[in-house]
Design an enzyme around this catalytic site. Structure first.
Site, PDB file in Angstrom:
ATOM      1  N   LYS A  71      42.864  55.440  45.203  1.00 21.60           N
ATOM      2  CA  LYS A  71      43.951  54.444  45.214  1.00 21.60           C
ATOM      3  C   LYS A  71      44.959  54.668  44.080  1.00 21.60           C
ATOM      4  O   LYS A  71      46.151  54.454  44.255  1.00 21.60           O
ATOM      5  CB  LYS A  71      43.377  53.030  45.141  1.00 21.60           C
ATOM      6  CG  LYS A  71      42.675  52.597  46.429  1.00 21.60           C
ATOM      7  CD  LYS A  71      42.230  51.142  46.331  1.00 21.60           C
ATOM      8  CE  LYS A  71      41.464  50.727  47.571  1.00 21.60           C
ATOM      9  NZ  LYS A  71      41.028  49.326  47.522  1.00 21.60           N
ATOM     10  N   ASP A 108      45.473  44.434  49.249  1.00 25.69           N
ATOM     11  CA  ASP A 108      44.200  43.761  48.908  1.00 25.69           C
ATOM     12  C   ASP A 108      44.420  42.300  48.484  1.00 25.69           C
ATOM     13  O   ASP A 108      43.658  41.409  48.863  1.00 25.69           O
ATOM     14  CB  ASP A 108      43.482  44.503  47.769  1.00 25.69           C
ATOM     15  CG  ASP A 108      42.746  45.749  48.269  1.00 25.69           C
ATOM     16  OD1 ASP A 108      42.496  45.851  49.486  1.00 25.69           O
ATOM     17  OD2 ASP A 108      42.434  46.628  47.430  1.00 25.69           O
TER      18      ASP A 108
HETATM   19  P1  NDP Z   1      35.508  50.032  40.519  1.00 23.59           P
HETATM   20  O1  NDP Z   1      34.506  51.121  40.477  1.00 23.59           O
HETATM   21  O2  NDP Z   1      36.941  50.316  40.231  1.00 23.59           O
HETATM   22  O3  NDP Z   1      35.053  48.858  39.498  1.00 23.59           O
HETATM   23  C1  NDP Z   1      33.718  48.409  39.473  1.00 23.59           C
HETATM   24  C2  NDP Z   1      33.625  47.122  38.658  1.00 23.59           C
HETATM   25  O4  NDP Z   1      32.282  46.617  38.782  1.00 23.59           O
HETATM   26  C3  NDP Z   1      33.875  47.291  37.168  1.00 23.59           C
HETATM   27  O5  NDP Z   1      34.478  46.122  36.676  1.00 23.59           O
HETATM   28  C4  NDP Z   1      32.436  47.457  36.614  1.00 23.59           C
HETATM   29  O6  NDP Z   1      32.307  47.093  35.263  1.00 23.59           O
HETATM   30  C5  NDP Z   1      31.719  46.447  37.471  1.00 23.59           C
HETATM   31  N1  NDP Z   1      30.254  46.652  37.601  1.00 23.59           N
HETATM   32  C6  NDP Z   1      29.622  47.657  38.228  1.00 23.59           C
HETATM   33  N2  NDP Z   1      28.280  47.457  38.201  1.00 23.59           N
HETATM   34  C7  NDP Z   1      28.076  46.285  37.529  1.00 23.59           C
HETATM   35  C8  NDP Z   1      26.923  45.523  37.183  1.00 23.59           C
HETATM   36  N3  NDP Z   1      25.687  45.949  37.513  1.00 23.59           N
HETATM   37  N4  NDP Z   1      27.089  44.361  36.516  1.00 23.59           N
HETATM   38  C9  NDP Z   1      28.313  43.923  36.199  1.00 23.59           C
HETATM   39  N5  NDP Z   1      29.464  44.596  36.494  1.00 23.59           N
HETATM   40  C10 NDP Z   1      29.330  45.758  37.155  1.00 23.59           C
HETATM   41  O7  NDP Z   1      35.345  49.358  41.964  1.00 23.59           O
HETATM   42  P2  NDP Z   1      36.420  48.507  42.763  1.00 23.59           P
HETATM   43  O8  NDP Z   1      37.096  47.602  41.800  1.00 23.59           O
HETATM   44  O9  NDP Z   1      37.250  49.390  43.608  1.00 23.59           O
HETATM   45  O10 NDP Z   1      35.499  47.665  43.779  1.00 23.59           O
HETATM   46  C11 NDP Z   1      34.669  46.609  43.323  1.00 23.59           C
HETATM   47  C12 NDP Z   1      33.995  45.973  44.517  1.00 23.59           C
HETATM   48  O11 NDP Z   1      34.936  45.315  45.361  1.00 23.59           O
HETATM   49  C13 NDP Z   1      33.268  46.998  45.382  1.00 23.59           C
HETATM   50  O12 NDP Z   1      32.008  46.456  45.681  1.00 23.59           O
HETATM   51  C14 NDP Z   1      34.113  47.105  46.624  1.00 23.59           C
HETATM   52  O13 NDP Z   1      33.328  47.380  47.775  1.00 23.59           O
HETATM   53  C15 NDP Z   1      34.719  45.699  46.711  1.00 23.59           C
HETATM   54  N6  NDP Z   1      36.018  45.684  47.417  1.00 23.59           N
HETATM   55  C16 NDP Z   1      36.108  44.925  48.559  1.00 23.59           C
HETATM   56  C17 NDP Z   1      37.303  44.867  49.254  1.00 23.59           C
HETATM   57  C18 NDP Z   1      37.381  44.034  50.480  1.00 23.59           C
HETATM   58  O14 NDP Z   1      38.368  44.157  51.229  1.00 23.59           O
HETATM   59  N7  NDP Z   1      36.418  43.178  50.743  1.00 23.59           N
HETATM   60  C19 NDP Z   1      38.509  45.600  48.808  1.00 23.59           C
HETATM   61  C20 NDP Z   1      38.299  46.366  47.585  1.00 23.59           C
HETATM   62  C21 NDP Z   1      37.083  46.392  46.943  1.00 23.59           C
HETATM   63  P3  NDP Z   1      32.581  48.185  34.072  1.00 23.59           P
HETATM   64  O15 NDP Z   1      34.071  48.249  33.917  1.00 23.59           O
HETATM   65  O16 NDP Z   1      31.885  47.616  32.904  1.00 23.59           O
HETATM   66  O17 NDP Z   1      31.989  49.488  34.564  1.00 23.59           O
END
Ligand code: NDP
Length: 284
Positions: A71, A108
């Protein structure tokens, strides 16, 4: 399959991409609106995103959705062809060609807000806790502020990333700066009307550790992740007193509806497609 000359070709580009539900959603929108289309999966090499996009449009492709991990790269590729939403989000999930140039938008945030509205909840005047600071969180920040939320607190496992999002917001939309704060997951204290999980913690079978947050009476807990069963975050939210819970399947369908509208100029009805997907996901 043989396409008629009027068949429009679309795809979702990502890596991996094979589990995407976008083909089923867009093909259902096509049937609903009478627009002949074919929607495929385009798995791009990690180091070949620009080539994959060029090749798709050179062969007459009409529109591309972009998913993980491209993205941000799609945003960079669009240069001056970004919509305001995409520019503010720093990420693009919808691409098309116009006047010989590549255009990009981010749908989104529109998708999230449309799905929250479906729950009968108006974001205006609400105190919102946003958990996560990755691409998904970034895509919904500005739309939440523009919808008039009263407060927005961003908390994230890596507090520095949450602060980075706040700094980005302050630089782009100074008029909202006073409403926004940021911190670590364990600094979610306060009473919240809407709590949005934009982390991928459910993938690890965990709920984010936000013990200090309190749900206001009737509050909504929204998890961007979705599945056949309530996610760990939604289970945690119910136990902590959330009045409404919703997963992100509706957001997925609504962001697709907005992309469909951008590409085809016709707005599909997301409701029946969401109901069908939900029953298929639950094996009904
Ligand atoms: P990214 O990889 O960019 O970000 C992941 C985020 O999750 C970060 O803030 C990370 O924290 C956090 N994280 C990961 N594991 C943990 C944990 N165990 N405990 C707490 N925080 C955690 O992913 P995206 O932002 O692209 O996507 C996030 C979610 O949103 C995904 O599950 C995706 O499927 C969903 N999504 C759904 C959409 C929809 O249309 N329904 C659209 C877009 C996304 P840190 O920075 O500390 O690593």
């Amino acid at each position: 399959m043989n396409d008629s000359p009027s068949t429009r070709r679309f795809a979702v580009v990502g890596n991996p991409v094979k589990h995407s539900r976008s083909p089923a959603i867009h093909e259902a929108f096509g049937r609903q609106t009478g627009i002949p289309l074919r929607y495929g999966l385009l798995e791009s090499p990690l180091d070949g995103f620009a080539r994959s996009v060029d090749g798709f449009f050179a062969q007459g492709g009409w529109g591309l959705n972009v998913t993980v991990p491209f993205k941000e790269e799609a945003h960079a590729l669009c240069g001056t062809g970004l919509s305001e939403r995409a520019r503010l989000a720093g990420a693009v999930n919808t691409l098309w060609m116009q006047d010989g140039g590549l255009r990009g938008c981010n749908t989104d945030g529109v998708g999230l807000l449309a799905d929250i509205a479906r729950q009968g909840i108006d974001v205006a005047g609400k105190r919102v806790l946003l958990i996560g600071a990755g691409g998904a969180a970034k895509g919904v920040l500005f739309p939440l502020l523009e919808a008039g939320c009263a407060r927005l607190r961003i908390v994230n496992r890596s507090a520095g990333r949450a602060q980075g999002l706040k700094d980005h917001l302050d630089a782009q939309l100074a008029e909202h700066a006073g409403k926004v704060s940021a911190g670590a997951l364990d600094r979610a204290e306060g009473e919240w009307d809407i709590v949005i999980n934009a982390t991928s913690s459910s993938l690890a079978g965990e709920a984010p550790a936000i013990a200090s947050a309190r749900y206001a009476p009737g509050a909504l807990a929204y998890d961007m992740m979705y599945g056949p069963h309530p996610t760990p975050f939604l289970v945690q939210a119910r136990a902590a007193g959330a009045g409404h819970v919703a997963d992100g399947l509706g957001m997925l369908v609504e962001q697709a509806a907005e992309a469909f509208f951008i590409w085809n100029g016709v707005r599909p009805d997301a409701g029946p497609v969401l109901a069908h997907l939900r029953s298929r996901m639950q094996g009904r």
